[in-house]
Motif scaffolding. Structure first.
Motif, PDB file in Angstrom:
ATOM      1  N   ASP A  76       0.847  -1.189   0.000  1.00 32.09           N
ATOM      2  CA  ASP A  76       0.000   0.000   0.000  1.00 32.09           C
ATOM      3  C   ASP A  76       0.884   1.241   0.000  1.00 32.09           C
ATOM      4  OD1 ASP A  76      -1.789   2.097   0.625  1.00 32.09           O
ATOM      5  OD2 ASP A  76      -3.095   0.753   1.745  1.00 32.09           O
ATOM      6  N   LEU A  77       0.726   2.081  -1.026  1.00 33.20           N
ATOM      7  CA  LEU A  77       1.505   3.314  -1.133  1.00 33.20           C
ATOM      8  C   LEU A  77       0.708   4.546  -0.731  1.00 33.20           C
ATOM      9  CD1 LEU A  77       3.487   2.798  -4.478  1.00 33.20           C
ATOM     10  CD2 LEU A  77       4.264   2.408  -2.131  1.00 33.20           C
ATOM     11  N   GLY A  78      -0.512   4.343  -0.245  1.00 35.04           N
ATOM     12  CA  GLY A  78      -1.296   5.463   0.234  1.00 35.04           C
ATOM     13  C   GLY A  78      -2.204   6.061  -0.829  1.00 35.04           C
ATOM     14  N   ASP A  79      -2.679   7.261  -0.535  1.00 38.30           N
ATOM     15  CA  ASP A  79      -3.630   7.931  -1.417  1.00 38.30           C
ATOM     16  C   ASP A  79      -3.469   9.431  -1.248  1.00 38.30           C
ATOM     17  OD1 ASP A  79      -5.800   8.984   0.669  1.00 38.30           O
ATOM     18  OD2 ASP A  79      -5.281   6.927   1.244  1.00 38.30           O
ATOM     19  N   ARG A  80      -4.056  10.184  -2.170  1.00 34.12           N
ATOM     20  CA  ARG A  80      -4.053  11.645  -2.082  1.00 34.12           C
ATOM     21  C   ARG A  80      -5.451  12.172  -2.352  1.00 34.12           C
ATOM     22  NH1 ARG A  80       1.112  14.197  -2.190  1.00 34.12           N
ATOM     23  NH2 ARG A  80       0.134  16.118  -2.906  1.00 34.12           N
ATOM     24  N   ASP A  81      -5.815  13.192  -1.595  1.00 37.16           N
ATOM     25  CA  ASP A  81      -7.122  13.838  -1.753  1.00 37.16           C
ATOM     26  C   ASP A  81      -6.932  15.103  -2.575  1.00 37.16           C
ATOM     27  OD1 ASP A  81      -9.719  14.704  -1.563  1.00 37.16           O
ATOM     28  OD2 ASP A  81      -9.539  15.392   0.520  1.00 37.16           O
ATOM     29  N   PHE A  82      -6.824  14.925  -3.887  1.00 41.65           N
ATOM     30  CA  PHE A  82      -6.623  16.071  -4.771  1.00 41.65           C
ATOM     31  C   PHE A  82      -7.806  17.029  -4.687  1.00 41.65           C
ATOM     32  CE2 PHE A  82      -4.084  12.626  -6.484  1.00 41.65           C
ATOM     33  CZ  PHE A  82      -2.878  13.246  -6.766  1.00 41.65           C
ATOM     34  N   HIS A  90      -8.422   8.197  -5.291  1.00 44.18           N
ATOM     35  CA  HIS A  90      -7.073   7.781  -5.669  1.00 44.18           C
ATOM     36  C   HIS A  90      -6.545   6.800  -4.646  1.00 44.18           C
ATOM     37  CE1 HIS A  90      -2.600   8.303  -5.170  1.00 44.18           C
ATOM     38  NE2 HIS A  90      -2.662   7.964  -6.444  1.00 44.18           N
ATOM     39  N   VAL A  91      -5.856   5.780  -5.140  1.00 45.82           N
ATOM     40  CA  VAL A  91      -5.104   4.882  -4.272  1.00 45.82           C
ATOM     41  C   VAL A  91      -3.938   4.350  -5.087  1.00 45.82           C
ATOM     42  CG1 VAL A  91      -6.350   2.729  -4.820  1.00 45.82           C
ATOM     43  CG2 VAL A  91      -5.302   3.042  -2.555  1.00 45.82           C
ATOM     44  N   ALA A  92      -2.830   4.068  -4.393  1.00 49.28           N
ATOM     45  CA  ALA A  92      -1.636   3.584  -5.074  1.00 49.28           C
ATOM     46  C   ALA A  92      -1.075   2.365  -4.351  1.00 49.28           C
ATOM     47  CB  ALA A  92      -0.576   4.684  -5.150  1.00 49.28           C
ATOM     48  N   ALA A  93      -0.443   1.495  -5.128  1.00 52.51           N
ATOM     49  CA  ALA A  93       0.179   0.291  -4.568  1.00 52.51           C
ATOM     50  C   ALA A  93       1.395  -0.061  -5.406  1.00 52.51           C
ATOM     51  CB  ALA A  93      -0.813  -0.871  -4.557  1.00 52.51           C
ATOM     52  N   ARG A  94       2.291  -0.863  -4.810  1.00 52.92           N
ATOM     53  CA  ARG A  94       3.492  -1.281  -5.537  1.00 52.92           C
ATOM     54  C   ARG A  94       3.562  -2.800  -5.603  1.00 52.92           C
ATOM     55  NH1 ARG A  94       7.254   1.452  -2.996  1.00 52.92           N
ATOM     56  NH2 ARG A  94       7.554   3.052  -4.581  1.00 52.92           N
ATOM     57  N   ASN A 103      -4.329   4.272  -9.199  1.00 53.28           N
ATOM     58  CA  ASN A 103      -5.707   4.062  -9.641  1.00 53.28           C
ATOM     59  C   ASN A 103      -6.496   5.331  -9.344  1.00 53.28           C
ATOM     60  OD1 ASN A 103      -8.191   3.015 -10.356  1.00 53.28           O
ATOM     61  ND2 ASN A 103      -8.365   1.644  -8.602  1.00 53.28           N
ATOM     62  N   PHE A 104      -7.033   5.963 -10.392  1.00 53.19           N
ATOM     63  CA  PHE A 104      -7.714   7.248 -10.270  1.00 53.19           C
ATOM     64  C   PHE A 104      -9.176   7.181 -10.710  1.00 53.19           C
ATOM     65  CE2 PHE A 104      -3.437   9.084 -10.270  1.00 53.19           C
ATOM     66  CZ  PHE A 104      -3.586  10.210  -9.468  1.00 53.19           C
ATOM     67  N   LEU A 128      -7.507  18.074 -11.613  1.00 52.45           N
ATOM     68  CA  LEU A 128      -6.514  17.814 -12.655  1.00 52.45           C
ATOM     69  C   LEU A 128      -5.284  18.699 -12.493  1.00 52.45           C
ATOM     70  CD1 LEU A 128      -9.078  17.542 -15.561  1.00 52.45           C
ATOM     71  CD2 LEU A 128      -7.585  15.673 -14.822  1.00 52.45           C
ATOM     72  N   THR A 129      -5.481  19.945 -12.073  1.00 51.80           N
ATOM     73  CA  THR A 129      -4.359  20.847 -11.858  1.00 51.80           C
ATOM     74  C   THR A 129      -3.461  20.331 -10.743  1.00 51.80           C
ATOM     75  OG1 THR A 129      -5.598  22.772 -12.636  1.00 51.80           O
ATOM     76  CG2 THR A 129      -3.713  23.201 -11.202  1.00 51.80           C
ATOM     77  N   GLU A 130      -4.057  19.818  -9.667  1.00 48.43           N
ATOM     78  CA  GLU A 130      -3.253  19.279  -8.569  1.00 48.43           C
ATOM     79  C   GLU A 130      -2.561  17.982  -8.972  1.00 48.43           C
ATOM     80  OE1 GLU A 130      -4.703  19.279  -4.619  1.00 48.43           O
ATOM     81  OE2 GLU A 130      -5.650  21.252  -4.792  1.00 48.43           O
ATOM     82  N   MET A 131      -3.202  17.175  -9.806  1.00 52.29           N
ATOM     83  CA  MET A 131      -2.516  16.009 -10.357  1.00 52.29           C
ATOM     84  C   MET A 131      -1.293  16.442 -11.152  1.00 52.29           C
ATOM     85  SD  MET A 131      -5.596  13.537 -11.769  1.00 52.29           S
ATOM     86  CE  MET A 131      -4.458  12.389 -12.558  1.00 52.29           C
ATOM     87  N   ARG A 132      -1.463  17.439 -11.987  1.00 46.87           N
ATOM     88  CA  ARG A 132      -0.340  17.951 -12.791  1.00 46.87           C
ATOM     89  C   ARG A 132       0.815  18.391 -11.901  1.00 46.87           C
ATOM     90  NH1 ARG A 132      -1.176  23.845 -14.692  1.00 46.87           N
ATOM     91  NH2 ARG A 132      -0.608  24.041 -12.484  1.00 46.87           N
ATOM     92  N   ASP A 133       0.487  19.168 -10.869  1.00 44.51           N
ATOM     93  CA  ASP A 133       1.532  19.700  -9.996  1.00 44.51           C
ATOM     94  C   ASP A 133       2.249  18.587  -9.239  1.00 44.51           C
ATOM     95  OD1 ASP A 133       0.792  22.176 -10.886  1.00 44.51           O
ATOM     96  OD2 ASP A 133      -0.298  22.740  -9.058  1.00 44.51           O
TER      97      ASP A 133
END
Length: 260
Positions: A76-82, A90-94, A103-104, A128-133
């Motif tokens: 589990d790599l966590g998530d971000r609340d864009f 959003h959630v991420a894993a390795r 996964n978005f 989308l802007t925060e994803m870009r940044d």
């Protein structure tokens, strides 16, 4: 070792557990990323009997929610609340081979493509802007991004470019924002790398009496890879038949295989 990943906006994993099982039984991707699971994680159906014993997910009651189901071990790599929406999008894993999977579920944006008149559209652009940044500041390496990005960027990703230019999901401002996300992370659109020409859709509205005959689709679901591994991606396809399964989602699964 090659592995196959699939992404699917399931529009309620509990309601549509039978067709998730059908997909896992018949197609057997190594990793399945779901969006709009619409349930707390603890109430998700269990697919471990089919070999999917590794799950990384973020859920909410009744809406949103993302999950990664895998035959392969996941970290589990966590998530971000864009955009600070308080949504599980959003959630991420390795994987053990070092590949990170993001996964978005990007906000749909409502019906009016004007942030002054429609708060949801503004939220989508801010997301989308925060994803870009984020990707500009933390350039992805050995990474795959999948999900319902709720934008059909190319003219041949929609049934009528001219008629959808002012329709949310294909407006020029959304396409520009998504392009900025892709450029910031040096992401490669693996689906279009493999299928460079021709109309290609992954979503067909429930409103159509005969979605298949009308074929007024949009390619809202995407598989991207960071530039360092993009060449290893191949065999992309959309499982269009799944749109016609019993009690279907309005999205079809999108697949790609990576030799990593």
């Amino acid at each position: 070792m090659p592995f196959t990943i699939a992404t699917w906006n399931i529009n309620s994993v509990r309601l549509r557990a039978p067709i998730v099982r059908k997909l896992l039984e018949e197609e057997a991707p190594d990793v399945l990323c779901l969006q709009e699971i619409k349930t707390p994680v603890e109430k998700m159906p269990d697919f471990s009997d089919l070999g999917y014993g590794h799950v990384v997910a973020r859920g909410q009651k009744g809406y949103n929610g993302v999950a990664i189901l895998s035959k392969l071990p996941l970290e589990d790599l966590g998530d971000r609340d864009f955009a600070d929406l308080g949504h599980a999008r959003h959630v991420a894993a390795r994987l053990e081979n070092g590949v990170a999977i993001h996964n978005f579920y990007v906000p749909a944006g409502g019906d009016e493509p004007d942030r002054a008149k429609n708060v949801k559209f503004g939220q989508k652009l801010d997301y989308l802007t925060e994803m870009r940044d984020w990707f500009r500041d933390s350039r992805p390496e050995k990474a795959i991004l999948v999900g319902d990005l709720n934008i059909a960027p190319r003219e041949d990703d929609v049934w009528s470019h001219k008629q959808l230019l002012k329709i949310v999901s294909h407006t020029p401002i959304e396409v520009d924002h998504l392009g900025a996300v892709q450029e910031a992370g040096s992401w490669v659109d693996v689906t279009r790398k493999d299928i460079p020409e021709g109309l290609l859709y992954s979503w067909w509205s429930y409103r159509a009496k005969d979605w298949d005959a009308a074929d007024k689709g949009r390619r809202l679901d995407h598989v991207w890879a960071s530039s360092d591994i993009a060449r290893s991606g191949h065999s992309s396809r959309v499982l269009r038949d799944a749109r016609g399964w019993t009690q279907p989602s309005d999205h079809a699964p999108v697949f790609a295989t990576f030799d990593l």
